[in-house]
Design a protein around this motif. Structure first.
Motif, PDB file in Angstrom:
ATOM      1  N   GLN A   1      36.134  42.508  40.965  1.00  0.00           N
ATOM      2  CA  GLN A   1      35.590  41.962  39.671  1.00  0.00           C
ATOM      3  C   GLN A   1      34.630  42.848  39.376  1.00  0.00           C
ATOM      4  N   THR A   2      33.624  43.261  39.851  1.00  0.00           N
ATOM      5  CA  THR A   2      32.793  44.650  39.433  1.00  0.00           C
ATOM      6  C   THR A   2      33.462  45.679  38.901  1.00  0.00           C
ATOM      7  N   ALA A   3      34.480  46.132  39.522  1.00  0.00           N
ATOM      8  CA  ALA A   3      35.276  47.110  39.010  1.00  0.00           C
ATOM      9  C   ALA A   3      35.831  46.941  37.759  1.00  0.00           C
ATOM     10  N   CYS A   4      36.682  45.772  37.433  1.00  0.00           N
ATOM     11  CA  CYS A   4      37.080  45.651  36.392  1.00  0.00           C
ATOM     12  C   CYS A   4      36.069  45.422  35.336  1.00  0.00           C
ATOM     13  N   ARG A   5      34.859  44.805  35.656  1.00  0.00           N
ATOM     14  CA  ARG A   5      33.661  44.733  34.399  1.00  0.00           C
ATOM     15  C   ARG A   5      33.510  45.964  34.209  1.00  0.00           C
ATOM     16  N   SER A   6      33.227  47.082  35.193  1.00  0.00           N
ATOM     17  CA  SER A   6      32.919  48.395  34.852  1.00  0.00           C
ATOM     18  C   SER A   6      34.180  48.857  33.835  1.00  0.00           C
TER      19      SER A   6
ATOM     20  N   VAL B   1      37.823  55.258  33.865  1.00  0.00           N
ATOM     21  CA  VAL B   1      38.966  55.707  34.865  1.00  0.00           C
ATOM     22  C   VAL B   1      38.591  55.832  36.193  1.00  0.00           C
ATOM     23  N   ASP B   2      37.325  56.144  36.493  1.00  0.00           N
ATOM     24  CA  ASP B   2      37.032  56.036  37.868  1.00  0.00           C
ATOM     25  C   ASP B   2      36.566  54.675  38.344  1.00  0.00           C
ATOM     26  N   ALA B   3      36.436  53.656  37.495  1.00  0.00           N
ATOM     27  CA  ALA B   3      36.196  52.326  38.103  1.00  0.00           C
ATOM     28  C   ALA B   3      37.587  51.753  38.420  1.00  0.00           C
ATOM     29  N   LEU B   4      38.599  52.363  37.861  1.00  0.00           N
ATOM     30  CA  LEU B   4      39.995  51.837  38.059  1.00  0.00           C
ATOM     31  C   LEU B   4      40.502  52.281  39.490  1.00  0.00           C
ATOM     32  N   ALA B   5      39.859  53.507  39.887  1.00  0.00           N
ATOM     33  CA  ALA B   5      40.386  54.113  41.007  1.00  0.00           C
ATOM     34  C   ALA B   5      40.415  53.350  42.432  1.00  0.00           C
ATOM     35  N   LEU B   6      39.755  52.262  42.457  1.00  0.00           N
ATOM     36  CA  LEU B   6      39.825  51.142  43.376  1.00  0.00           C
ATOM     37  C   LEU B   6      40.991  50.786  43.898  1.00  0.00           C
ATOM     38  N   PHE B   7      41.945  50.562  42.523  1.00  0.00           N
ATOM     39  CA  PHE B   7      43.150  49.887  42.526  1.00  0.00           C
ATOM     40  C   PHE B   7      44.320  50.671  43.084  1.00  0.00           C
ATOM     41  N   PRO B   8      45.271  50.356  43.866  1.00  0.00           N
ATOM     42  CA  PRO B   8      46.451  51.287  44.359  1.00  0.00           C
ATOM     43  C   PRO B   8      47.162  51.668  42.927  1.00  0.00           C
ATOM     44  N   SER B   9      47.844  52.695  43.108  1.00  0.00           N
ATOM     45  CA  SER B   9      48.668  53.216  41.968  1.00  0.00           C
ATOM     46  C   SER B   9      49.734  51.962  41.630  1.00  0.00           C
ATOM     47  N   SER B  10      49.841  52.000  40.330  1.00  0.00           N
ATOM     48  CA  SER B  10      50.907  50.981  39.848  1.00  0.00           C
ATOM     49  C   SER B  10      51.073  51.223  38.331  1.00  0.00           C
ATOM     50  N   PRO B  11      52.365  50.890  37.869  1.00  0.00           N
ATOM     51  CA  PRO B  11      52.460  51.022  36.395  1.00  0.00           C
ATOM     52  C   PRO B  11      51.270  50.483  35.588  1.00  0.00           C
ATOM     53  N   MET B  12      50.824  49.497  36.039  1.00  0.00           N
ATOM     54  CA  MET B  12      49.649  48.765  34.974  1.00  0.00           C
ATOM     55  C   MET B  12      48.397  49.674  35.187  1.00  0.00           C
ATOM     56  N   LYS B  13      48.098  49.952  36.460  1.00  0.00           N
ATOM     57  CA  LYS B  13      47.016  51.053  36.470  1.00  0.00           C
ATOM     58  C   LYS B  13      47.091  52.197  35.571  1.00  0.00           C
ATOM     59  N   SER B  14      48.276  52.906  35.564  1.00  0.00           N
ATOM     60  CA  SER B  14      48.578  53.989  34.753  1.00  0.00           C
ATOM     61  C   SER B  14      48.477  53.780  33.336  1.00  0.00           C
TER      62      SER B  14
END
Lengths: 335, 335
Positions: free
Chosen positions: A204-209, A308-321
């Motif tokens: 939640q805090t990652a997405c908020r960031s 971008v770094d806040a997103l790094a928590l999530f595994p690679s995926s088309p949505m992350k990209s």
């Protein structure tokens, strides 16, 4: 030091995000359409004038994207995304009244067509409808986030009003304003995705960031675009902030880096509103002299990198990209 | 036929209600004070200008009264009552902008002191804070009722805007306007009491009816007071509706009952805004001729009677009796 995001990559686009959320977005658009309906015909008229005027709908797309990233399998993200767009539209309607704007997205603003009254009240109606949809989703935590955002957005706007025409505004003060008036809604739009998916606090805090920093970057690039972009080319939408006496980061930097004569110019133009025909050109000249537009973009890239770094928590995926590309897109708009 | 409520009884007072809710109301006032706090100093300034300007706080008192009537033992009614007052205050701030009012409750309106911008934005802030408090109470049903009310209030105001300056407005159309813009908040304020107390549906709808009908009666009496009351004495707050071209029930009745010359007068004054020095006197004269003020009060008494009958479901108690007196008080204000 600011981290430089390479933003002239071919991936600087929102196309991939648009494609990934397309089926959900169709449902959001249908919801938006049905929830602006009212027997009081002025309401859908005013609301749809703005809603169908070709905004990118970035904020609701972020809600859908984050819900997807969090593996959410329910339906609630549709109404939350529509709520976010309603909150944004309400803000635009009220902003136009506050700023006495004549144009919005290249069309006459609602207040020019229907008057300030309708803009204030239809904004209130959309806020009310936004809360109704949130309540229907039934997540008290999502309600908490979005209602707090509504108060914070208004607080940021009042802060901007209080700081208006004050050329001595510091960069930190300006950041506090745009965190409130722009970035908070991006942050809330992103945060509610993992919240309704019941994901751990860290997500939640990652997405908020992601949302908060993307929102700051987005606003800073907007500030630069209002002076014609990095290459300072004058276009049809340039100069609004200057004419309205708005203090934005390019002004803060140019004022601080300027000499006494230059500061006197900024005070005369922005605080006293005494603006001659060539003054916008002169202002852009001073910004170029002091690299104020370029450095505002460097600041924007810093916040983009944090997103971008806040997103790094999530595994690679088309949505992350796709989300990484959205950050690059928001920065690349300045070219 | 309208049922006549005897409103010149010694019991036509809000004193008993004030006394019964006093301890709770103290907590509501403390909540209101703390929730208008913000580092952005303009927010408490603007908010408290209006909040501390001596409104009766009838709406939050109704929330407290209905929670008490429903035997509610928790704490949630305090925040809900404060939310209701914030929604009301936000509406007043936005109304002043919409109506371009210069005065409110005998003081300069906030927009005259801080500008339209601050009135719009502080209104938005208070709405956001209202929703935050509701969320903290945690009742989705109460949230549903109050968020629907927020949308309906705005809808009623837009309806009034669309009907503005139309002397052909029917009584039914006017009722739809005041149900939305005034009575809905009374209804919601009353309904949430039994809702958070988890009382049966019949009690919830009874309390909603009390609020709705009291709200309609309240607004009709206000309309009469704006023309100087039943005895049509001009006071410092009379004539605002006339000067603003507002179509209220006394106008609807006088217009319909008038001859062609009289209708031409109403159209000239209210639709075209051509108002001479003696026109308010002439308008009141026409209202007296056609008993428009008296009959508006007869209509108000009808809704007051419905409110009292909606209360009949509840067993006798000091609170029930206090509420009956409030209905009588709202009607007796016209004297």
């Amino acid at each position: 030091m600011a981290v430089i995001v390479p933003f002239e990559t071919p991936g600087a686009s929102i196309e991939e995000l648009v494609a990934l959320v397309a089926p959900d977005m169709e449902r959001v658009n249908a919801t938006i359409l049905s929830r602006t309906g009212s027997d009081v015909t002025m309401i859908p008229e005013v609301a749809n004038h703005l809603i169908s005027s070709g905004g990118k709908r970035l904020r609701p797309m972020l809600t859908l994207a984050m819900a997807n990233l969090a593996g959410y399998a329910g339906d609630g993200h549709i109404k939350l995304a529509a709520s976010v767009e309603f909150m944004h539209t309400a803000t635009l309607l009220h902003d136009d009244v506050v700023d006495e704007s004549e144009m919005r997205r290249g069309k006459l603003s609602a207040r020019m067509l229907w008057g300030n009254e309708a803009s204030v009240l239809v904004g209130d109606f959309l806020l009310g409808q936004a809360f109704r949809m949130m309540v229907e989703v039934g997540s008290l935590r999502a309600l908490d986030i979005l209602s707090a955002a509504a108060a914070t957005i208004a607080e940021g706007e009042v802060m901007q009003l209080a700081a208006a025409k004050n050329t001595a505004t510091t960069e930190d003060e300006y950041l506090a304003v745009i965190r409130g008036k722009t970035a908070e809604l991006f942050a809330a739009a992103c945060e509610v995705g993992p919240v309704i998916a019941n994901r751990p606090k860290a997500e939640q805090t990652a997405c908020r960031s992601v949302g908060m920093n993307l929102g700051i970057a987005f606003q800073l690039v907007d500030d630069v675009l209002d002076y014609g972009g990095k290459s300072a080319k004058l276009g049809k939408n340039t100069g609004d902030d200057f004419r309205e006496g708005k203090i934005t980061l390019p002004v803060v930097l140019a004022f601080r880096r300027g000499n006494d004569t230059e500061r006197a110019f900024w005070i005369k133009a922005l605080e006293r509103g005494e603006i001659g025909d060539s003054d916008l050109d002169h202002a852009i000249g001073l910004m170029n002299k002091h690299r104020a537009l370029e450095d505002t973009l460097v600041r924007a890239q810093h916040y983009g990198a944090m997103a971008v770094d806040a997103l790094a928590l999530f595994p690679s995926s088309p949505m992350k990209s796709a989300l990484e590309q959205v950050v690059a897109f928001c920065l690349a708009r300045s070219h």
